[in-house]
Design a protein around this motif. Structure first.
Motif, PDB file in Angstrom:
ATOM      1  N   GLY A 180      26.048  91.811 -30.884  1.00  0.00           N
ATOM      2  CA  GLY A 180      25.080  92.833 -30.470  1.00  0.00           C
ATOM      3  C   GLY A 180      23.773  92.729 -31.234  1.00  0.00           C
ATOM      4  N   VAL A 181      23.298  91.494 -31.433  1.00  0.00           N
ATOM      5  CA  VAL A 181      22.107  91.282 -32.261  1.00  0.00           C
ATOM      6  C   VAL A 181      20.876  91.971 -31.669  1.00  0.00           C
ATOM      7  CG1 VAL A 181      20.519  89.538 -33.188  1.00  0.00           C
ATOM      8  CG2 VAL A 181      22.986  89.126 -33.215  1.00  0.00           C
ATOM      9  N   ARG A 182      20.692  91.830 -30.369  1.00  0.00           N
ATOM     10  CA  ARG A 182      19.533  92.452 -29.714  1.00  0.00           C
ATOM     11  C   ARG A 182      20.000  93.706 -28.964  1.00  0.00           C
ATOM     12  NH1 ARG A 182      16.779  89.026 -32.304  1.00  0.00           N
ATOM     13  NH2 ARG A 182      16.130  91.021 -33.100  1.00  0.00           N
ATOM     14  N   PRO A 183      19.080  94.673 -28.793  1.00  0.00           N
ATOM     15  CA  PRO A 183      19.495  95.945 -28.177  1.00  0.00           C
ATOM     16  C   PRO A 183      19.577  95.873 -26.649  1.00  0.00           C
ATOM     17  CG  PRO A 183      17.175  96.032 -28.770  1.00  0.00           C
ATOM     18  CD  PRO A 183      17.677  94.696 -29.248  1.00  0.00           C
ATOM     19  N   PHE A 239      23.914  94.079 -35.682  1.00  0.00           N
ATOM     20  CA  PHE A 239      22.630  94.352 -35.031  1.00  0.00           C
ATOM     21  C   PHE A 239      21.476  93.898 -35.925  1.00  0.00           C
ATOM     22  CE2 PHE A 239      19.184  97.421 -33.917  1.00  0.00           C
ATOM     23  CZ  PHE A 239      18.964  96.945 -32.637  1.00  0.00           C
ATOM     24  N   CYS A 240      20.400  93.458 -35.317  1.00  0.00           N
ATOM     25  CA  CYS A 240      19.212  92.965 -36.041  1.00  0.00           C
ATOM     26  C   CYS A 240      18.552  94.100 -36.817  1.00  0.00           C
ATOM     27  CB  CYS A 240      18.218  92.384 -35.037  1.00  0.00           C
ATOM     28  SG  CYS A 240      16.559  92.102 -35.704  1.00  0.00           S
ATOM     29  N   ILE A 241      18.549  94.020 -38.125  1.00  0.00           N
ATOM     30  CA  ILE A 241      17.966  95.098 -38.923  1.00  0.00           C
ATOM     31  C   ILE A 241      16.441  95.127 -38.775  1.00  0.00           C
ATOM     32  CG2 ILE A 241      17.581  93.955 -41.164  1.00  0.00           C
ATOM     33  CD1 ILE A 241      19.138  96.482 -42.363  1.00  0.00           C
ATOM     34  N   PHE A 242      15.875  93.978 -38.399  1.00  0.00           N
ATOM     35  CA  PHE A 242      14.421  93.894 -38.246  1.00  0.00           C
ATOM     36  C   PHE A 242      13.922  94.644 -37.003  1.00  0.00           C
ATOM     37  CE2 PHE A 242      10.431  91.405 -37.470  1.00  0.00           C
ATOM     38  CZ  PHE A 242       9.777  91.789 -38.636  1.00  0.00           C
ATOM     39  N   GLU A 243      14.815  94.923 -36.050  1.00  0.00           N
ATOM     40  CA  GLU A 243      14.430  95.797 -34.938  1.00  0.00           C
ATOM     41  C   GLU A 243      14.037  97.165 -35.494  1.00  0.00           C
ATOM     42  OE1 GLU A 243      14.393  95.461 -31.479  1.00  0.00           O
ATOM     43  OE2 GLU A 243      15.346  93.520 -31.180  1.00  0.00           O
ATOM     44  N   PRO A 385      13.944  81.651 -41.712  1.00  0.00           N
ATOM     45  CA  PRO A 385      13.561  81.824 -40.306  1.00  0.00           C
ATOM     46  C   PRO A 385      14.650  82.544 -39.511  1.00  0.00           C
ATOM     47  CG  PRO A 385      13.936  79.493 -40.819  1.00  0.00           C
ATOM     48  CD  PRO A 385      14.196  80.254 -42.075  1.00  0.00           C
ATOM     49  N   CYS A 386      14.203  83.229 -38.459  1.00  0.00           N
ATOM     50  CA  CYS A 386      15.141  83.844 -37.526  1.00  0.00           C
ATOM     51  C   CYS A 386      15.435  82.854 -36.412  1.00  0.00           C
ATOM     52  CB  CYS A 386      14.534  85.105 -36.921  1.00  0.00           C
ATOM     53  SG  CYS A 386      15.566  85.807 -35.630  1.00  0.00           S
ATOM     54  N   PHE A 387      16.695  82.683 -36.085  1.00  0.00           N
ATOM     55  CA  PHE A 387      17.061  81.822 -34.947  1.00  0.00           C
ATOM     56  C   PHE A 387      17.635  82.634 -33.797  1.00  0.00           C
ATOM     57  CE2 PHE A 387      17.714  78.936 -38.724  1.00  0.00           C
ATOM     58  CZ  PHE A 387      16.527  78.237 -38.538  1.00  0.00           C
ATOM     59  N   TYR A 388      17.415  83.939 -33.861  1.00  0.00           N
ATOM     60  CA  TYR A 388      18.040  84.819 -32.869  1.00  0.00           C
ATOM     61  C   TYR A 388      17.020  85.594 -32.043  1.00  0.00           C
ATOM     62  CZ  TYR A 388      21.715  83.973 -36.348  1.00  0.00           C
ATOM     63  OH  TYR A 388      22.584  83.396 -37.242  1.00  0.00           O
ATOM     64  N   GLY A 389      15.805  85.065 -31.924  1.00  0.00           N
ATOM     65  CA  GLY A 389      14.889  85.694 -30.984  1.00  0.00           C
ATOM     66  C   GLY A 389      13.654  86.345 -31.572  1.00  0.00           C
ATOM     67  N   VAL A 390      13.461  86.255 -32.881  1.00  0.00           N
ATOM     68  CA  VAL A 390      12.196  86.709 -33.464  1.00  0.00           C
ATOM     69  C   VAL A 390      11.508  85.465 -34.005  1.00  0.00           C
ATOM     70  CG1 VAL A 390      11.114  88.004 -35.347  1.00  0.00           C
ATOM     71  CG2 VAL A 390      12.911  89.063 -33.983  1.00  0.00           C
ATOM     72  N   ASP A 391      10.232  85.336 -33.692  1.00  0.00           N
ATOM     73  CA  ASP A 391       9.555  84.080 -33.941  1.00  0.00           C
ATOM     74  C   ASP A 391       9.032  83.966 -35.371  1.00  0.00           C
ATOM     75  OD1 ASP A 391       8.307  81.661 -33.566  1.00  0.00           O
ATOM     76  OD2 ASP A 391       6.494  82.573 -32.761  1.00  0.00           O
ATOM     77  N   TYR A 442      24.637  94.724 -40.580  1.00  0.00           N
ATOM     78  CA  TYR A 442      23.514  94.255 -39.760  1.00  0.00           C
ATOM     79  C   TYR A 442      23.320  92.760 -39.945  1.00  0.00           C
ATOM     80  CZ  TYR A 442      22.131  99.109 -39.053  1.00  0.00           C
ATOM     81  OH  TYR A 442      22.108 100.433 -38.678  1.00  0.00           O
ATOM     82  N   CYS A 443      22.596  92.146 -38.996  1.00  0.00           N
ATOM     83  CA  CYS A 443      22.047  90.830 -39.273  1.00  0.00           C
ATOM     84  C   CYS A 443      20.823  91.055 -40.142  1.00  0.00           C
ATOM     85  CB  CYS A 443      21.635  90.090 -38.000  1.00  0.00           C
ATOM     86  SG  CYS A 443      20.808  88.521 -38.408  1.00  0.00           S
ATOM     87  N   ASP A 444      20.743  90.329 -41.261  1.00  0.00           N
ATOM     88  CA  ASP A 444      19.579  90.413 -42.133  1.00  0.00           C
ATOM     89  C   ASP A 444      19.222  89.002 -42.616  1.00  0.00           C
ATOM     90  OD1 ASP A 444      21.577  89.850 -44.020  1.00  0.00           O
ATOM     91  OD2 ASP A 444      21.816  91.962 -44.543  1.00  0.00           O
ATOM     92  N   ALA A 445      19.548  88.006 -41.786  1.00  0.00           N
ATOM     93  CA  ALA A 445      19.437  86.610 -42.206  1.00  0.00           C
ATOM     94  C   ALA A 445      18.032  86.229 -42.656  1.00  0.00           C
ATOM     95  CB  ALA A 445      19.880  85.686 -41.072  1.00  0.00           C
ATOM     96  N   CYS A 446      16.997  86.808 -42.034  1.00  0.00           N
ATOM     97  CA  CYS A 446      15.643  86.415 -42.420  1.00  0.00           C
ATOM     98  C   CYS A 446      15.322  86.867 -43.847  1.00  0.00           C
ATOM     99  CB  CYS A 446      14.616  86.927 -41.412  1.00  0.00           C
ATOM    100  SG  CYS A 446      14.834  88.644 -40.957  1.00  0.00           S
ATOM    101  N   PHE A 447      16.097  87.814 -44.359  1.00  0.00           N
ATOM    102  CA  PHE A 447      15.896  88.269 -45.742  1.00  0.00           C
ATOM    103  C   PHE A 447      16.942  87.691 -46.703  1.00  0.00           C
ATOM    104  CE2 PHE A 447      14.777  91.986 -42.929  1.00  0.00           C
ATOM    105  CZ  PHE A 447      13.415  91.691 -42.898  1.00  0.00           C
TER     106      PHE A 447
END
Ligand code: 5GP
Ligand code: SF4
Ligand code: MG
Length: 465
Positions: A180-183, A239-243, A385-391, A442-447
């Motif tokens: 459920g990474v993206r809403p 879920f993507c915490i950056f959302e 880097p994000c590989f799940y839809g944020v550039d 959450y996904c927080d991979a970019c951090f």
């Protein structure tokens, strides 16, 4: 990207256009709508630029009749960049033995390159450079008898992040990946239904928010109502915490939480973690605004609009080329000189990626006569880097991947620079105990660099985790 769909209301494409307009912050490069009507079949329109410039005139909208439609607003993270080709603009359409289907995808597939190679070897003819097109080809190869079943087959083979809105001649379909990474949310509009990336897309058409599509769930909606399936192995959601930090609109509700309130709370946490004596708290608008309000409330330092945003510019980061992005800061933001002169200013922004924005803003603020400049950032350092839809750019271009916090402070050239801690961010999204390193919620991979889905295409290309 943003995805939207409507079933069971007359002239569905008009509602879809409104929904896409509300989701425009999720993608500004291009947009597309596919509509179906028994008399006219499937029709589509795909255009570059804003929804308001492309999907408002009767000449276009009258070509999209029907009570069933889906739409997509694009921001390129995979496929061609910068000069997006029109063939990369979604929704994608496929004609199968049992009828046509269109799909719109938000997210990024992490095994798309491998899948594409395999599919091409087996005879698939790709029309675009988009990772999402794999889904259509996998559906075409499935031996299942109906389209929802084919879609399940296809989506079991893809990895990564996907919130998909799809349609057949009679059904509207919504799916979220197992994490459920993206809403993706479900709304009720009159006798019909809507699917939207965010609740703000429901608000604009007057739809009632019913619930989220669950992580790993597929909903199939037709005149009989909603059917729910769980085609994937169950996994703990990420879920993507950056959302919460940046990507979603502050008036949306994600996972039962107000995005605005979460951002305000990030500011509260920041003020506790990294207080500093100053005269004013100013947001870098608009992305830093709720956190700046929280910072001001917690610290007691007055909130003020030290930077004014030109409302006619889009989001800087989303402008795909470096040159446009560099210009973007000045075209978009200007300092409120009369207010800033002689003041010690705390600037609150959502994130530092390349550092371009922060450095330019610092120049403008000092030029306006500020006595001191302190940056407070509403996310931890973006080091991956994000590989799940944020550039996000590759690691080499990420400031935090190459410098310590003190080095970043000196490179940007400010009196102090502090980021919220990962635990502080988790507290702001309602995890009182902070981040559980064994089972982060959450996904927080970019951090953190902790990738919940191995980015296998990137690893093939030499990416090191
Ligand atoms: P920088 O100039 O440091 O490369 O970019 C950071 C700025 O880009 C922030 O002010 C943030 O608001 C904005 N931004 C826009 N889109 C994105 C995005 O997708 N990811 C990140 N991390 N920042 C973004
Ligand atoms: Fe969101 Fe960052 Fe995870 Fe990408 S890597 S999905 S931006 S938290
Ligand atoms: Mg910003």
């Amino acid at each position: 990207c943003g995805v939207f769909g409507v079933i069971g209301v007359c002239d569905a494409a008009n509602f879809v256009a409104l929904g896409m307009h509300a989701l425009q912050h999720r993608g500004q490069e291009a947009g597309g709508i596919v509509a179906y009507d028994p008399e006219h079949g499937f029709n589509s329109a795909r255009r570059f630029g804003y929804v308001r410039d492309n999907f408002t005139d009767p000449a276009t909208m009258s070509t999209l009749p029907g009570a069933l439609a889906i739409g997509h607003v694009r921001y390129s993270t995979a496929g061609s960049k910068g000069a997006t080709a029109i063939r990369d603009v979604q929704p994608f359409f496929g004609e199968f033995a049992m009828g046509g289907a269109a799909i719109a995808h938000n997210g990024n597939l992490t095994n798309a390159a491998a899948l594409r190679r395999e599919l091409i070897e087996r005879g698939s003819i790709f029309q675009s450079s988009s990772d999402s097109e794999c889904i259509i080809h996998l559906m075409a190869r499935s031996i299942q008898k109906n389209i929802p079943e084919r879609m399940k087959d296809a989506l079991r083979r893809v990895e990564g992040a996907f919130s998909v809105v799809a349609m057949t001649r009679t059904k509207l379909i919504g799916v979220r990946d197992p994490l459920g990474v993206r809403p993706l949310v479900i709304g009720r509009i009159g006798e019909g239904w809507a699917l939207s990336s965010e609740t703000c897309g429901l608000d604009i058409i007057g739809a009632e928010f019913i619930r989220e599509v669950e992580p790993g769930e597929m909903v199939v909606i037709d005149e009989k109502g909603i059917e729910s399936f769980h085609p994937f192995d169950r996994r703990a959601a990420r879920f993507c915490i950056f959302e919460h930090v940046y990507f979603s609109r502050p008036d949306s509700i994600l996972g039962g939480r107000s995005v605005y309130e979460t951002r305000r709370q990030i500011g509260v946490e920041l003020a506790k973690e990294a207080p500093v004596d100053a005269d004013l708290v100013c947001p870098v608008p608009d992305s830093g605004t709720p956190a700046a309000i929280g910072f001001s409330q917690q610290s007691g330092i007055p909130y003020a609009m030290g930077i004014i945003r030109n409302q006619y510019m889009g989001r800087t980061f989303i402008e795909p080329t470096e040159q446009i992005r560099n210009m973007g800061v000045r075209l978009k933001l200007n300092v409120n000189r009369a207010l800033i002169k002689g003041k010690r200013v705390i600037l609150v922004d959502d994130s530092v990626v390349r550092g371009t924005t922060s450095r330019k803003i610092k120049d403008m603020i000092l030029d306006a006569g500020a006595a001191e400049v302190h940056f407070r950032i509403a996310s931890p350092p973006t080091a991956w880097p994000c590989f799940y839809g944020v550039d996000t750019p590759e690691r080499a271009k990420l400031l935090a991947a190459n410098m310590s916090e003190d080095e970043m402070r000196d490179w940007i050239g400010v009196d102090s620079l502090r980021f919220i801690s990962l635990d502080g961010l988790y507290r702001a999204v309602g995890e009182a105990a902070g981040r559980d390193p064994k089972a982060p919620r959450y996904c927080d991979a970019c951090f953190s660099g902790d990738y919940p889905v191995a980015p296998s295409d990137k690893i093939d290309q030499g990416f090191e985790m």
